[in-house]
Design a protein around this motif. Structure first.
Motif, short mmCIF file in Angstrom:
data_model
loop_
_atom_site.label_atom_id
_atom_site.label_comp_id
_atom_site.label_asym_id
_atom_site.label_seq_id
_atom_site.Cartn_x
_atom_site.Cartn_y
_atom_site.Cartn_z
N PHE A 52 0.85 -1.19 0.00
CA PHE A 52 0.00 0.00 0.00
C PHE A 52 0.88 1.24 0.00
N VAL A 53 0.26 2.39 -0.22
CA VAL A 53 0.97 3.66 -0.26
C VAL A 53 0.53 4.49 0.94
N SER A 54 1.48 5.19 1.56
CA SER A 54 1.17 6.04 2.70
C SER A 54 1.94 7.34 2.62
N ARG A 55 1.29 8.40 3.06
CA ARG A 55 1.95 9.71 3.14
C ARG A 55 2.37 10.02 4.57
N GLN A 64 6.66 12.26 -0.67
CA GLN A 64 5.21 12.38 -0.58
C GLN A 64 4.58 11.04 -0.18
N GLY A 65 4.13 10.25 -1.14
CA GLY A 65 3.57 8.94 -0.81
C GLY A 65 4.57 7.85 -1.09
N ASP A 66 4.84 6.98 -0.11
CA ASP A 66 5.80 5.89 -0.25
C ASP A 66 5.09 4.54 -0.19
N ILE A 67 5.71 3.53 -0.80
CA ILE A 67 5.16 2.18 -0.80
C ILE A 67 5.66 1.42 0.43
N TYR A 68 4.71 0.74 1.08
CA TYR A 68 4.98 -0.09 2.25
C TYR A 68 4.46 -1.51 2.00
N PHE A 69 4.94 -2.46 2.81
CA PHE A 69 4.43 -3.83 2.75
C PHE A 69 4.16 -4.32 4.16
#
Length: 205
Positions: A52-55, A64-69
């Motif tokens: 998912f992406v989170s800011r 800005q928005g980064d990808i997480y797992f």
């Protein structure tokens, strides 16, 4: 949604008892997946994993928005999300990452996504999964990118077709962001020229 949300954009889940059954009421995933920042673009994968992406703003944020797992444990719930790392060593950048699409093909694993900002048109990138489970640096997918806004790729599970959105004036463009498809003969072959899905899918909006 103000009822049960953690902050701004949150990720929710709805369950159903069979593939053809109705979906139940949406349930907020809660912390640690959701935060008081924007959390969006959920991409579930086999085995209970979730990209998912989170800011969220923290010490590991790239911009800005980064990808997480994260991964769901049936007993302990969602694990603390893992940040995928900043460029040049990881896929995240100072721009807004969106639309992660994970594919395993040919004994390898790849993460496709787009990068954009309010003043920077989007481009599509891909990062390959490394032996330790993390992802290496992202490279632009030249055949899919244009001077327009190319965003949010979704790659078929065999890695041979991609569907994405673009406002570039390709042949058949209907206006605004249109949905396009591209194919390739193998995971190492170049992608074909994007084809507009036409008026049954796209509109002037």
């Amino acid at each position: 949604r103000p009822d049960g949300g953690q902050g701004l954009l949150d990720i929710w889940v709805a369950h159903r008892t069979s593939p053809n059954g109705p979906s139940g009421p949406p349930v907020n995933l809660g912390a640690p997946v959701n935060s008081d920042a924007d959390d969006f673009c959920p991409t579930p994968v086999r085995g209970g994993g979730l990209f998912f992406v989170s800011r969220r703003a923290n010490a590991e944020s790239c911009g800005q928005g980064d990808i997480y797992f994260t991964r769901l444990n049936p007993v302990h719930g969602w694990a603390t999300p893992v940040h995928l790392g900043c460029a040049p060593n990881g896929p995240n950048s100072e721009l807004d990452e969106q639309g992660p699409s994970y594919v395993e093909a040919g004994g390898r694993a790849f993460l496709y996504f787009s990068r954009s900002a309010a003043t920077v048109p989007g481009d599509i990138f891909v990062a390959e999964q490394l032996g330790g489970g993390g992802f290496g640096p992202a490279a632009p997918v030249a055949e899919l990118n244009s001077p327009g806004n190319d965003i949010q790729p979704n790659v078929r599970k065999d890695g041979l077709e991609v569907v994405f959105s673009s406002n570039h004036a390709y042949p058949g463009a209907l206006g605004g962001q249109d949905v396009y498809t591209s194919t390739r003969s193998s995971i190492d072959a170049p992608w074909s020229v994007p084809v507009n899905l036409g008026p049954s899918v796209n509109t002037a909006a």
